[in-house]
Design a protein around this motif. Structure first.
Motif, PDB file in Angstrom:
ATOM      1  N   PRO A 232       0.837  -1.207   0.000  1.00  0.00           N
ATOM      2  CA  PRO A 232       0.000   0.000   0.000  1.00  0.00           C
ATOM      3  C   PRO A 232       0.870   1.254   0.000  1.00  0.00           C
ATOM      4  O   PRO A 232       2.087   1.178   0.161  1.00  0.00           O
ATOM      5  CB  PRO A 232      -0.790  -0.124   1.306  1.00  0.00           C
ATOM      6  N   THR A 233       0.243   2.401  -0.163  1.00  0.00           N
ATOM      7  CA  THR A 233       0.977   3.672  -0.142  1.00  0.00           C
ATOM      8  C   THR A 233       0.559   4.485   1.075  1.00  0.00           C
ATOM      9  O   THR A 233      -0.536   4.314   1.612  1.00  0.00           O
ATOM     10  CB  THR A 233       0.703   4.490  -1.418  1.00  0.00           C
ATOM     11  N   SER A 234       1.454   5.359   1.493  1.00  0.00           N
ATOM     12  CA  SER A 234       1.135   6.256   2.611  1.00  0.00           C
ATOM     13  C   SER A 234       0.182   7.342   2.147  1.00  0.00           C
ATOM     14  O   SER A 234       0.143   7.701   0.960  1.00  0.00           O
ATOM     15  CB  SER A 234       2.421   6.881   3.147  1.00  0.00           C
ATOM     16  N   ASP A 235      -0.567   7.857   3.080  1.00  0.00           N
ATOM     17  CA  ASP A 235      -1.509   8.934   2.781  1.00  0.00           C
ATOM     18  C   ASP A 235      -0.737  10.243   2.694  1.00  0.00           C
ATOM     19  O   ASP A 235      -0.320  10.807   3.702  1.00  0.00           O
ATOM     20  CB  ASP A 235      -2.571   9.023   3.877  1.00  0.00           C
ATOM     21  N   ILE A 236      -0.526  10.708   1.464  1.00  0.00           N
ATOM     22  CA  ILE A 236       0.283  11.910   1.267  1.00  0.00           C
ATOM     23  C   ILE A 236      -0.391  13.145   1.857  1.00  0.00           C
ATOM     24  O   ILE A 236       0.250  14.176   2.084  1.00  0.00           O
ATOM     25  CB  ILE A 236       0.587  12.112  -0.242  1.00  0.00           C
ATOM     26  N   ASN A 237      -1.697  13.044   2.150  1.00  0.00           N
ATOM     27  CA  ASN A 237      -2.400  14.161   2.791  1.00  0.00           C
ATOM     28  C   ASN A 237      -1.924  14.386   4.227  1.00  0.00           C
ATOM     29  O   ASN A 237      -2.231  15.399   4.839  1.00  0.00           O
ATOM     30  CB  ASN A 237      -3.913  13.906   2.793  1.00  0.00           C
ATOM     31  N   GLU A 238      -1.206  13.399   4.751  1.00  0.00           N
ATOM     32  CA  GLU A 238      -0.674  13.543   6.108  1.00  0.00           C
ATOM     33  C   GLU A 238       0.479  14.539   6.155  1.00  0.00           C
ATOM     34  O   GLU A 238       0.888  14.985   7.221  1.00  0.00           O
ATOM     35  CB  GLU A 238      -0.188  12.179   6.629  1.00  0.00           C
ATOM     36  N   ILE A 239       1.073  14.867   4.968  1.00  0.00           N
ATOM     37  CA  ILE A 239       2.164  15.838   4.936  1.00  0.00           C
ATOM     38  C   ILE A 239       1.603  17.224   5.261  1.00  0.00           C
ATOM     39  O   ILE A 239       0.571  17.620   4.716  1.00  0.00           O
ATOM     40  CB  ILE A 239       2.832  15.876   3.541  1.00  0.00           C
ATOM     41  N   PRO A 240       2.246  17.958   6.161  1.00  0.00           N
ATOM     42  CA  PRO A 240       1.763  19.316   6.473  1.00  0.00           C
ATOM     43  C   PRO A 240       1.588  20.145   5.209  1.00  0.00           C
ATOM     44  O   PRO A 240       2.424  20.115   4.312  1.00  0.00           O
ATOM     45  CB  PRO A 240       2.879  19.870   7.373  1.00  0.00           C
ATOM     46  N   TRP A 241       0.489  20.911   5.170  1.00  0.00           N
ATOM     47  CA  TRP A 241       0.154  21.697   3.984  1.00  0.00           C
ATOM     48  C   TRP A 241       1.296  22.631   3.602  1.00  0.00           C
ATOM     49  O   TRP A 241       1.610  22.802   2.433  1.00  0.00           O
ATOM     50  CB  TRP A 241      -1.120  22.509   4.259  1.00  0.00           C
ATOM     51  N   ALA A 242       1.942  23.236   4.585  1.00  0.00           N
ATOM     52  CA  ALA A 242       2.983  24.244   4.320  1.00  0.00           C
ATOM     53  C   ALA A 242       4.185  23.671   3.592  1.00  0.00           C
ATOM     54  O   ALA A 242       4.890  24.386   2.887  1.00  0.00           O
ATOM     55  CB  ALA A 242       3.436  24.884   5.637  1.00  0.00           C
ATOM     56  N   THR A 243       4.419  22.374   3.760  1.00  0.00           N
ATOM     57  CA  THR A 243       5.614  21.767   3.129  1.00  0.00           C
ATOM     58  C   THR A 243       5.256  20.787   2.032  1.00  0.00           C
ATOM     59  O   THR A 243       6.124  20.139   1.475  1.00  0.00           O
ATOM     60  CB  THR A 243       6.451  21.030   4.201  1.00  0.00           C
ATOM     61  N   ARG A 244       3.966  20.691   1.707  1.00  0.00           N
ATOM     62  CA  ARG A 244       3.534  19.660   0.757  1.00  0.00           C
ATOM     63  C   ARG A 244       4.089  19.879  -0.642  1.00  0.00           C
ATOM     64  O   ARG A 244       4.291  18.936  -1.391  1.00  0.00           O
ATOM     65  CB  ARG A 244       2.006  19.621   0.720  1.00  0.00           C
ATOM     66  N   GLU A 245       4.334  21.147  -1.000  1.00  0.00           N
ATOM     67  CA  GLU A 245       4.815  21.438  -2.339  1.00  0.00           C
ATOM     68  C   GLU A 245       6.335  21.343  -2.457  1.00  0.00           C
ATOM     69  O   GLU A 245       6.894  21.456  -3.540  1.00  0.00           O
ATOM     70  CB  GLU A 245       4.366  22.844  -2.767  1.00  0.00           C
ATOM     71  N   ASN A 246       7.005  21.144  -1.323  1.00  0.00           N
ATOM     72  CA  ASN A 246       8.470  21.023  -1.377  1.00  0.00           C
ATOM     73  C   ASN A 246       8.857  19.774  -2.151  1.00  0.00           C
ATOM     74  O   ASN A 246       8.215  18.727  -2.031  1.00  0.00           O
ATOM     75  CB  ASN A 246       9.065  20.928   0.034  1.00  0.00           C
ATOM     76  N   GLU A 247       9.913  19.897  -2.915  1.00  0.00           N
ATOM     77  CA  GLU A 247      10.373  18.741  -3.691  1.00  0.00           C
ATOM     78  C   GLU A 247      10.961  17.706  -2.748  1.00  0.00           C
ATOM     79  O   GLU A 247      11.785  18.006  -1.895  1.00  0.00           O
ATOM     80  CB  GLU A 247      11.428  19.168  -4.718  1.00  0.00           C
ATOM     81  N   THR A 248      10.507  16.466  -2.880  1.00  0.00           N
ATOM     82  CA  THR A 248      10.976  15.390  -2.006  1.00  0.00           C
ATOM     83  C   THR A 248      11.878  14.451  -2.780  1.00  0.00           C
ATOM     84  O   THR A 248      11.539  14.051  -3.896  1.00  0.00           O
ATOM     85  CB  THR A 248       9.765  14.582  -1.476  1.00  0.00           C
ATOM     86  N   PRO A 249      13.030  14.088  -2.219  1.00  0.00           N
ATOM     87  CA  PRO A 249      13.913  13.154  -2.911  1.00  0.00           C
ATOM     88  C   PRO A 249      13.197  11.832  -3.166  1.00  0.00           C
ATOM     89  O   PRO A 249      12.382  11.394  -2.352  1.00  0.00           O
ATOM     90  CB  PRO A 249      15.071  12.954  -1.927  1.00  0.00           C
ATOM     91  N   THR A 250      13.488  11.195  -4.283  1.00  0.00           N
ATOM     92  CA  THR A 250      12.883   9.902  -4.605  1.00  0.00           C
ATOM     93  C   THR A 250      13.978   8.861  -4.764  1.00  0.00           C
ATOM     94  O   THR A 250      15.155   9.173  -4.869  1.00  0.00           O
ATOM     95  CB  THR A 250      12.067   9.977  -5.912  1.00  0.00           C
ATOM     96  N   SER A 251      13.579   7.603  -4.780  1.00  0.00           N
ATOM     97  CA  SER A 251      14.556   6.522  -4.925  1.00  0.00           C
ATOM     98  C   SER A 251      13.927   5.368  -5.654  1.00  0.00           C
ATOM     99  O   SER A 251      12.714   5.319  -5.850  1.00  0.00           O
ATOM    100  CB  SER A 251      15.027   6.060  -3.544  1.00  0.00           C
ATOM    101  N   ASN A 252      14.768   4.424  -6.037  1.00  0.00           N
ATOM    102  CA  ASN A 252      14.265   3.220  -6.668  1.00  0.00           C
ATOM    103  C   ASN A 252      13.574   2.365  -5.630  1.00  0.00           C
ATOM    104  O   ASN A 252      13.890   2.417  -4.449  1.00  0.00           O
ATOM    105  CB  ASN A 252      15.414   2.422  -7.295  1.00  0.00           C
ATOM    106  N   LYS A 253      12.633   1.548  -6.081  1.00  0.00           N
ATOM    107  CA  LYS A 253      11.951   0.642  -5.175  1.00  0.00           C
ATOM    108  C   LYS A 253      12.933  -0.414  -4.679  1.00  0.00           C
ATOM    109  O   LYS A 253      13.872  -0.767  -5.375  1.00  0.00           O
ATOM    110  CB  LYS A 253      10.789  -0.056  -5.909  1.00  0.00           C
ATOM    111  N   PRO A 254      12.692  -0.973  -3.477  1.00  0.00           N
ATOM    112  CA  PRO A 254      13.568  -2.025  -2.982  1.00  0.00           C
ATOM    113  C   PRO A 254      13.563  -3.209  -3.920  1.00  0.00           C
ATOM    114  O   PRO A 254      12.579  -3.470  -4.609  1.00  0.00           O
ATOM    115  CB  PRO A 254      12.949  -2.395  -1.628  1.00  0.00           C
ATOM    116  N   ASP A 255      14.682  -3.936  -3.939  1.00  0.00           N
ATOM    117  CA  ASP A 255      14.803  -5.139  -4.755  1.00  0.00           C
ATOM    118  C   ASP A 255      13.948  -6.231  -4.145  1.00  0.00           C
ATOM    119  O   ASP A 255      14.233  -6.735  -3.072  1.00  0.00           O
ATOM    120  CB  ASP A 255      16.278  -5.569  -4.783  1.00  0.00           C
ATOM    121  N   SER A 256      12.874  -6.599  -4.842  1.00  0.00           N
ATOM    122  CA  SER A 256      11.947  -7.587  -4.298  1.00  0.00           C
ATOM    123  C   SER A 256      12.477  -8.999  -4.378  1.00  0.00           C
ATOM    124  O   SER A 256      11.874  -9.928  -3.872  1.00  0.00           O
ATOM    125  CB  SER A 256      10.613  -7.518  -5.056  1.00  0.00           C
TER     126      SER A 256
END
Length: 451
Positions: A232-256
């Motif tokens: 499942p995915t996390s609820d991105i609405n949980e991110i504070p509104w003031a920082t929601r537009e900040n660019e967030t670093p991304t990564s590759n998915k774990p090796d399954s």
């Protein structure tokens, strides 16, 4: 035809053993080493596992993690192993190049020390056992091929033992006959347990393992549940509104397909994530007891993955198959989203869950280790006595291979080889190559005879 069948099995048995014996000895010895990796590591790494840091100041787990990040620049935490007392907590730290370090925190969450993960005893044994510590597709296929041909050696040995009546009592016997008898007797005794050990190791092999995993993932009802395949995915609405537009670093998915429960992921950092200490409280509320591992989210929508595994490959972390569980927690709120337990697995996944720890020797404690050790030592004995049997009949300066047989094949031999080829696809492919090679040799010899 019966004599021809025996000689054909003997000839194939001889050449197969000649080519794969060095690999089989390597796989067996490293298998024995891995069998006792927890016992070895508890002694060799006792300072890391059970020692204390230089300070007695009590830190939170998050403060300990921050200190580890400061001390090991360029590395970030991707996984936390929380173990029962008296084991220390282990952090898996990864840099951008994919290199890993294990960092240990004591009960005050102070840094005890670190290891290069590649050169720990368990990883050296495991990587040598699975890929000769070299890695690469060709090497992985070669190791799997050796295991497949070992099955042929064991089964063809049974056939020859029955047909030759080598175990029949004799008034007088030569050295060669005695060697042959011991080779056949021990080989017959260990055939079933050895075949079980080999087949419980195939789920993580390169070729057949990939087929099994594909089937398990494509058929959730008999294999891997959908929730495990698509967390499942996390609820991105949980991110504070003031920082929601900040660019967030991304990564590759774990090796399954991490071997033996080892997964690697690029580092990912998000200031909006809950603290680990808070997460651990939620884990406790969810009745998940130690030991367990926490895998960090891989991107802004990822979740904390908390798991208890029966085949983790980490000293102190393995649990009973019945206790295996994978839970997903929202990275922003810490809420438990969902979980998968042993009861949710299909029959193939349940086979992995029981088979791999059986193969590794920790499914039912010391008896499992002793049984596997006995079988492995007996297998080495069979190999040794096979070599002695060959040397006792070998003529100086000659290979002394079993006699050639007529080109006509019996139906029984064909059915047997096709069946093994279907059960072990890589073995089947190698058979085709052997047949092509023999046909080329036959054509060349006929051409030379005519010339």
């Amino acid at each position: 035809m019966k004599k021809g069948n025996y000689n054909r099995f003997w000839r194939w048995h001889f050449y197969a053993a000649l080519f794969i014996t060095p690999l089989l000895i390597t796989l067996t010895l490293t298998g024995i080493g891995y069998l006792f990796y927890t016992n070895v590591e508890n002694v060799v790494y006792k300072d890391f596992f059970f020692g204390e840091g230089s300070s007695n100041e009590q830190l939170s787990i998050d403060q300990g993690i921050e200190k580890a990040k400061e001390q090991y620049k360029g590395y970030d935490v991707t996984k936390i192993i929380v173990l029962d007392d008296p084991y220390n907590t282990r952090l898996t730290m990864t840099n951008d190049a994919g290199e890993e370090r294990y960092v240990f925190l004591d009960n005050h969450n102070q840094i005890v020390g670190s290891q290069n993960s590649k050169y720990t005893f368990s990883n050296v044994m495991r990587n040598t056992h699975s890929s000769l510590f070299v890695g690469g597709t060709i090497v992985n296929y070669l190791v799997e091929l050796a295991a497949c041909w070992a099955v042929f050696l064991l089964l063809s040995g049974i056939y020859m033992t029955v047909k030759s009546r080598v175990l029949k009592r004799r008034q007088k016997s030569t050295t060669r006959q005695r060697n042959k008898k011991w080779h056949a007797l021990i080989g017959t005794i260990i055939t079933i347990p050895m075949v079980i050990i080999i087949f419980t190791g195939l789920p993580w092999s390169a070729f057949m393992g990939n087929i099994i995993n594909t089937v398990a993932h494509d058929n959730p009802s008999i294999g891997v549940p959908i929730l495990t395949q698509e967390p499942p995915t996390s609820d991105i609405n949980e991110i504070p509104w003031a920082t929601r537009e900040n660019e967030t670093p991304t990564s590759n998915k774990p090796d399954s397909h991490g071997h033996h429960g080892v997964s690697k992921t690029n580092t990912y950092d998000n200031s909006n994530m809950i603290q680990v200490q808070t997460l651990m409280k939620e884990i406790k509320k969810s009745n998940i007891s130690k030991p367990y591992s926490i895998v960090y989210p891989s991107d802004e929508e990822g979740v904390y993955t908390v798991s208890k595994a029966s085949n983790s490959g980490v000293t102190g972390l393995d649990v009973s198959p019945y206790d295996e569980i994978t839970s997903y927690f929202d990275q922003y709120s810490g809420n438990l989203i969902s979980h998968v337990s042993y009861e949710d697995y299909g029959i193939l996944k349940k086979w992995f869950t029981w088979g791999i720890p059986l193969h590794e020797g920790h499914l039912f404690g010391w008896p499992n280790k002793l049984i596997n050790l006995t079988v492995c030592l007996a297998f080495l004995f069979v190999i040794l006595w096979g070599i002695k049997t060959w040397l006792s009949r070998k003529k100086r300066g000659e290979l002394s291979a079993p006699p050639k047989v007529p080109t006509q094949l019996s139906a029984g031999f064909i059915i047997f080889m096709i069946t093994l080829g279907i059960i072990m696809p890589l073995f089947g492919i190698s058979l085709i190559l052997v047949i092509i090679t023999e046909l080329l040799i036959l054509i060349i010899n006929k051409y030379k005879a005519k010339a």
